[in-house]
Design an enzyme around this catalytic site. Structure first.
Site, mmCIF file in Angstrom:
data_model
loop_
_atom_site.group_PDB
_atom_site.id
_atom_site.type_symbol
_atom_site.label_atom_id
_atom_site.label_comp_id
_atom_site.label_asym_id
_atom_site.label_seq_id
_atom_site.Cartn_x
_atom_site.Cartn_y
_atom_site.Cartn_z
ATOM 1 N N HIS A 145 -1.247 -0.470 -9.768
ATOM 2 C CA HIS A 145 -1.901 -1.365 -8.790
ATOM 3 C C HIS A 145 -2.381 -2.661 -9.476
ATOM 4 O O HIS A 145 -3.560 -3.018 -9.399
ATOM 5 C CB HIS A 145 -3.057 -0.638 -8.087
ATOM 6 C CG HIS A 145 -3.439 -1.277 -6.772
ATOM 7 N ND1 HIS A 145 -3.811 -0.554 -5.664
ATOM 8 C CD2 HIS A 145 -3.503 -2.573 -6.381
ATOM 9 C CE1 HIS A 145 -4.082 -1.382 -4.662
ATOM 10 N NE2 HIS A 145 -3.899 -2.617 -5.082
ATOM 11 N N ARG A 180 0.846 -1.187 0.000
ATOM 12 C CA ARG A 180 0.000 0.000 0.000
ATOM 13 C C ARG A 180 0.884 1.240 0.000
ATOM 14 O O ARG A 180 1.884 1.308 0.727
ATOM 15 C CB ARG A 180 -0.901 0.033 1.243
ATOM 16 C CG ARG A 180 -2.039 -0.971 1.239
ATOM 17 C CD ARG A 180 -3.102 -0.647 0.167
ATOM 18 N NE ARG A 180 -4.216 -1.595 0.170
ATOM 19 C CZ ARG A 180 -4.325 -2.656 -0.621
ATOM 20 N NH1 ARG A 180 -3.375 -2.934 -1.505
ATOM 21 N NH2 ARG A 180 -5.381 -3.442 -0.554
#
Ligand code: NDP
Length: 310
Positions: A273, A225
């Protein structure tokens, strides 16, 4: 009895999820964000980045399923109803995550970018070589993904260590834990792979002091993250040459804003991502099992602990 399953996501695989769940559970009263109807009927919410406050309005919901292995997208909503949260467990996704880390690590380790430059210049020039047994890999997070990733690096012959919150013992992996072990873990990691969950404790963990604790010339791979990273600190460590490079899949703001320095930094590789993608086919067996367990009043699997945040 409420028995509807609601797919709460703007992703486009809602119908795929319906198919695989019905294969295991039979015909379902299946809703999506556009066909929610009377939400009092909803028993199970399958969620990925649900609109803030929406799940609270499902008065009879009994289970929330995170459609990603990370759950920070759910726990960021402080109005969540007080029901069990489970997450998907997707072997396919776990394998993709390891692949991502291995790909960038090997590309750095074998100097592939420098050879690409030399090729452009028409130069035949073998570079100094760091042997695999001298390139130390450190994996932050020794959960489902971290253990798989660390084991694969160790299998290739890299001296591999992992860092976790609580003490862990793993074959062939040197382990560190807690804040006491953090600096020692960093100091021996020539390639640092981040696969921690985003929690209160891990937000902003990778700051100037953490990057400074890495050996000079270290390489950083973030597939966890963006919120773990203090961007200014990472950029400073890259600019100064203390870090040789970084492969970043996740960012403090996603999509990565236009004009952000990461886009054009010569030592940074950006991916949007995509390190691991949930596949309903490989992720659904655990979800089906949990819905059966819920309905039979049995203990759930893959539960999330809202207190630790993962
Ligand atoms: P797990 O929950 O299985 O494991 C988490 C690991 O992190 C555990 O080893 C845990 O320690 C450790 N940890 C948690 N908090 C701390 C802390 N404060 N200090 C040190 N260690 C800590 O997670 P997964 O392996 O399944 O997934 C990890 C993350 O990967 C997800 O949360 C998600 O954010 C990210 N992810 C990213 C994807 C992408 O496409 N980029 C796709 C999928 C996941 P302990 O062992 O002591 O419990």
């Amino acid at each position: 009895m409420p028995n509807a399953i609601a797919y709460i996501s703007r992703d486009t695989d809602g119908l795929h999820w319906k198919r695989v769940l019905e294969a295991g559970l039979g015909p379902l009263d299946y809703r999506t964000l556009d066909t929610l109807g009377n939400t009092d009927d909803i028993e199970v919410a399958l969620a990925w980045k649900p609109p803030h406050g929406l799940l609270r309005t499902f008065r009879n919901v009994r289970l929330i399923v995170s459609l990603g292995m990370g759950v920070d997208h759910l726990l960021a909503d402080e109005t969540l109803p007080d029901v069990p949260i489970v997450r998907i467990m997707d072997e396919g996704l776990v394998g993709q995550m390891s692949e991502y880390a291995l790909f960038w690590a090997l590309r750095h380790h074998r100097e592939i970018d420098r050879y690409a430059e030399l090729q452009k210049q028409g130069q035949w020039k073998p570079l100094d070589f760091v042997d695999t047994i001298d390139r130390r890999v450190g994996v932050m997070g020794l959960g489902t993904i971290g253990q798989d990733t660390a084991a694969k690096f160790a299998r290739l012959g890299f001296p591999t260590a992992g860092w976790s919150r609580t003490a862990r013992t793993l074959d062939g992996i040197e382990t560190f834990h807690g804040s006491d072990g953090f600096r020692r873990f960093l100091a021996r990691s020539d390639i640092l792979v981040d696969v921690l969950p985003l929690t209160r404790e891990t937000r902003g963990l990778l700051d100037a002091a953490a990057f400074a604790a890495l050996p000079k010339g270290a390489y950083f791979i973030n597939m966890a993250r963006g919120g773990h990273v203090v961007d200014e600190a990472l950029l400073a460590a890259l600019d100064s040459g203390h870090l040789a490079g970084a492969a970043l899949d996740v960012f403090n703001t996603e999509p990565l804003p236009a004009g952000h320095r990461y886009w054009t930094h010569p030592r940074v590789h950006v991916t949007p991502h995509i390190a691991g993608a949930t596949n309903p086919r490989t992720a659904s067996p655990g979800v089906i099992e949990n819905i059966k367990r819920l309905r039979a009043g049995r203990d759930l699997i893959h539960r999330v602990d809202a207190k630790t945040g993962y």
